[in-house]
Structures are given as C-alpha cells and as structure tokens.
Design a protein around this motif. Structure first.
Motif, PDB file in Angstrom:
ATOM      1  N   GLY A 135       2.847   4.163  -5.953  1.00  0.00           N
ATOM      2  CA  GLY A 135       2.014   3.741  -5.658  1.00  0.00           C
ATOM      3  C   GLY A 135       1.556   2.535  -4.679  1.00  0.00           C
ATOM      4  N   VAL A 136       2.267   2.572  -3.308  1.00  0.00           N
ATOM      5  CA  VAL A 136       1.999   1.577  -2.150  1.00  0.00           C
ATOM      6  C   VAL A 136       1.182   1.967  -1.239  1.00  0.00           C
ATOM      7  CG1 VAL A 136       3.759   0.418  -0.638  1.00  0.00           C
ATOM      8  CG2 VAL A 136       4.740   1.051  -2.904  1.00  0.00           C
ATOM      9  N   PHE A 137       0.932   1.174  -0.585  1.00  0.00           N
ATOM     10  CA  PHE A 137      -0.778   1.456   0.222  1.00  0.00           C
ATOM     11  C   PHE A 137      -0.688  -0.107   0.191  1.00  0.00           C
ATOM     12  CE2 PHE A 137      -2.166   2.312  -3.712  1.00  0.00           C
ATOM     13  CZ  PHE A 137      -3.537   2.325  -3.772  1.00  0.00           C
ATOM     14  N   GLY A 138      -2.260   0.305   1.243  1.00  0.00           N
ATOM     15  CA  GLY A 138      -2.528  -1.163   2.194  1.00  0.00           C
ATOM     16  C   GLY A 138      -3.883  -1.096   2.183  1.00  0.00           C
ATOM     17  N   GLU A 139      -4.867  -1.910   2.366  1.00  0.00           N
ATOM     18  CA  GLU A 139      -6.043  -1.659   2.321  1.00  0.00           C
ATOM     19  C   GLU A 139      -7.044  -2.660   3.013  1.00  0.00           C
ATOM     20  OE1 GLU A 139     -10.352  -2.441  -0.706  1.00  0.00           O
ATOM     21  OE2 GLU A 139      -8.313  -1.026  -0.905  1.00  0.00           O
ATOM     22  N   THR A 141      -8.425  -3.586  -8.187  1.00  0.00           N
ATOM     23  CA  THR A 141      -7.207  -3.044  -9.197  1.00  0.00           C
ATOM     24  C   THR A 141      -7.388  -1.256  -9.315  1.00  0.00           C
ATOM     25  OG1 THR A 141      -7.847  -3.280 -11.102  1.00  0.00           O
ATOM     26  CG2 THR A 141      -6.850  -5.100 -10.487  1.00  0.00           C
ATOM     27  N   GLN A 152      -0.999  -9.114  -2.733  1.00  0.00           N
ATOM     28  CA  GLN A 152      -0.167  -8.126  -2.665  1.00  0.00           C
ATOM     29  C   GLN A 152      -0.180  -8.313  -4.371  1.00  0.00           C
ATOM     30  OE1 GLN A 152       4.081  -8.381  -3.026  1.00  0.00           O
ATOM     31  NE2 GLN A 152       4.528  -6.079  -3.446  1.00  0.00           N
ATOM     32  N   LEU A 204       2.899   0.201 -10.287  1.00  0.00           N
ATOM     33  CA  LEU A 204       1.770   0.411  -8.955  1.00  0.00           C
ATOM     34  C   LEU A 204       2.063  -1.500  -8.075  1.00  0.00           C
ATOM     35  CD1 LEU A 204      -0.792   1.170  -6.948  1.00  0.00           C
ATOM     36  CD2 LEU A 204      -2.172   0.111  -8.382  1.00  0.00           C
ATOM     37  N   SER A 205       1.973  -0.827  -6.495  1.00  0.00           N
ATOM     38  CA  SER A 205       2.074  -1.993  -5.534  1.00  0.00           C
ATOM     39  C   SER A 205       1.336  -1.213  -5.163  1.00  0.00           C
ATOM     40  CB  SER A 205       3.378  -1.708  -5.426  1.00  0.00           C
ATOM     41  OG  SER A 205       3.377  -3.136  -4.268  1.00  0.00           O
ATOM     42  N   LYS A 206       0.383  -2.378  -4.174  1.00  0.00           N
ATOM     43  CA  LYS A 206      -0.346  -2.826  -3.235  1.00  0.00           C
ATOM     44  C   LYS A 206      -0.843  -3.586  -2.976  1.00  0.00           C
ATOM     45  CE  LYS A 206      -5.850  -0.969  -3.163  1.00  0.00           C
ATOM     46  NZ  LYS A 206      -6.577  -0.450  -4.197  1.00  0.00           N
ATOM     47  N   THR A 207      -1.314  -3.334  -1.345  1.00  0.00           N
ATOM     48  CA  THR A 207      -1.284  -5.045  -0.968  1.00  0.00           C
ATOM     49  C   THR A 207      -2.210  -4.781   0.494  1.00  0.00           C
ATOM     50  OG1 THR A 207       1.103  -5.055   0.007  1.00  0.00           O
ATOM     51  CG2 THR A 207      -0.104  -5.701   1.549  1.00  0.00           C
TER      52      THR A 207
END
Length: 260
Positions: free
Chosen positions: A17-21, A35, A105, A114-117
C-alpha cells in the motif's frame, strides 16, 4: 510468465500500500489526512510520522485503546494542533502555519501492512498588489501614454505577479524566495477603454487589483501633480533651494562690486 510477474507485483503493491497524496491549504486552515480505514480493529497499530527524520507525532494502539499525540516534537510546532479520529485513525492539524509544510507518513500495522505518504503544502495569505503611477518613466514616455507599475512586497514563496488585459496575460514575473519586492511596469494610452488588472497568485489563491485609468492616468499640465504629492514636494523643495542659492549669490556679487 511475464503477466504472472506483473500480477504478483501488483498484489505486492496492494499489500504494501505504498502511495502518496498531495494536499494544499491556506495558512490558518485545518487539514485532515485520511487513513481510509472505516474502523480501527483491535490488532491495528497506527503511526503518524513527520519530516525527513520520520519523527513520531501520533499513535493509535487498537489493542491497548490508547491514542497519544506527541505534539511537542519537533520544536513544538504541533503543540495544541493535533487531533486523532478514534474510529478511523485520521489525523487533523488545526490552525496550520507554513512550518507544517512537509511529508507526513502513515503506517498501519495489522492484518496487512499499509504505508502512505502525504505531501502537505501550507501557503501564507497573499497581500493585495498596489497599482501606482510610475514617475521614473514619465519623462521618457510619450505624451499620449501613461506609465504605471504594479508592486507588492511578499513574504511568501512561489508567487507570480501578472498584468492582465481583460482575461489575457500581458506580462508576469515569478519568485520562489521569501521576503522579496516584486514590481511590474505597464504603459497604456490615456484614452484606453480596455480593462486592466494586476494579479498576485500562488498555486491555490490570488489577490487582484483593478486599474482605474481615469484616476491614475488623467492628463494634467503640471507634471508634478501626475507623479503624486511626494514627488511634487521634493521637486518644489529643490526649486526653492535653487532660488535661495541664486539670490544669495546675486547679493554677494553686488556687495563685492560695491567694495571694489
């Protein structure tokens, strides 16, 4: 074989789940980083980190039922500004300042990782640009044209100052540095019936000043009046000094002649 490899990569991408916003707000507004979790489960451990050093600023432990925020780090910029949604784990930063610009992060550890930036940009509010008569260009401009300048002292980054004729851009100047003075000249005819405006903008907001040609570009016989009261006073004072010096010189010359 290749398609199988691609599918495995996509599955792994979904699992990690690595993606950025990117999120942009005005200074003073609140921003919420979501989240996308409907409800925190008992085995979920949610971490919120900030900056290149990944400083921990908030945490949720589903098993322990604790929701602490660490708003004293770094350097107290988050003090009293962090709020956690106890059901979804979303983080809200209230009363934002430009110091809150940066990368945030989100890490969720549970049934899946899940990792999201989030890349957050907080923009300062823009001043209103000022349109004035450009006295420095008045002597060189033609008798049928009016020299103007739009200026603004900005203390923000990534701004553009532009002259518009109607909805068309005539000229513009940009700056990415803080604390800088921007100015942009414009020359129009005295009888010009078009609409002109000066616009200062950044990626999410703008400030506009409309030109009143009849007020700033009225024809006048006295050049000092066109250039404004300050310029006129200076010119008048200089003329007076020259006059006094001339009279003094004549008196001195007359006295010297009599002595001879």
């Amino acid at each position: 074989m290749f398609h199988t490899f691609v599918l495995l990569c996509l599955c792994w991408w979904r699992l990690i789940g690595v993606f950025g916003e990117s999120v942009s707000v005005m200074e003073g507004e609140s921003v919420t980083l979501h989240t996308d979790v409907t409800k925190i489960r008992e085995n979920d451990d949610i971490l919120w980190k900030f900056g290149a050093e990944n400083v921990l600023i908030a945490r949720i432990s589903g098993a322990a039922g604790v929701f602490p925020t660490y708003d004293d780090v770094p350097d107290g910029r988050f003090r009293g500004r962090l709020k956690l949604d106890h059901q979804t784990g979303s983080l809200t930063i209230t009363n934002t300042t430009t110091e809150h610009t940066g990368d945030y992060q989100l890490v969720i550890r549970g049934a899946k990782l899940l990792s999201k930036t989030f890349n957050v940009s907080v923009y300062a509010r823009l001043p209103v640009p000022v349109i004035s008569r450009d006295c420095s260009s008045s002597s060189s401009s033609s008798s049928s044209s009016c020299s103007l300048v739009c200026s603004s002292v900005v203390n923000v980054s990534h701004v553009t100052l532009s002259w518009y004729k109607g909805i068309s851009v005539l000229s513009s100047i940009s700056a990415s540095d803080l604390s800088i003075s921007l100015s942009l000249p414009l020359e129009v005819e005295y009888q010009d019936k078009n609409t002109y405006s000066c616009v200062l903008n950044n990626p999410i907001s703008n400030q506009t000043t409309h030109l009143d040609i009849n007020t700033l570009c009225h024809t006048c016989e006295v050049h000092d009046h066109c250039c404004g009261p300050t310029e006129a006073v200076i010119r008048l004072a200089l003329s007076a000094l020259v006059g006094v010096a001339t009279v003094a010189f004549l008196l001195y010359d007359i006295r010297s002649t009599r002595v001879r």
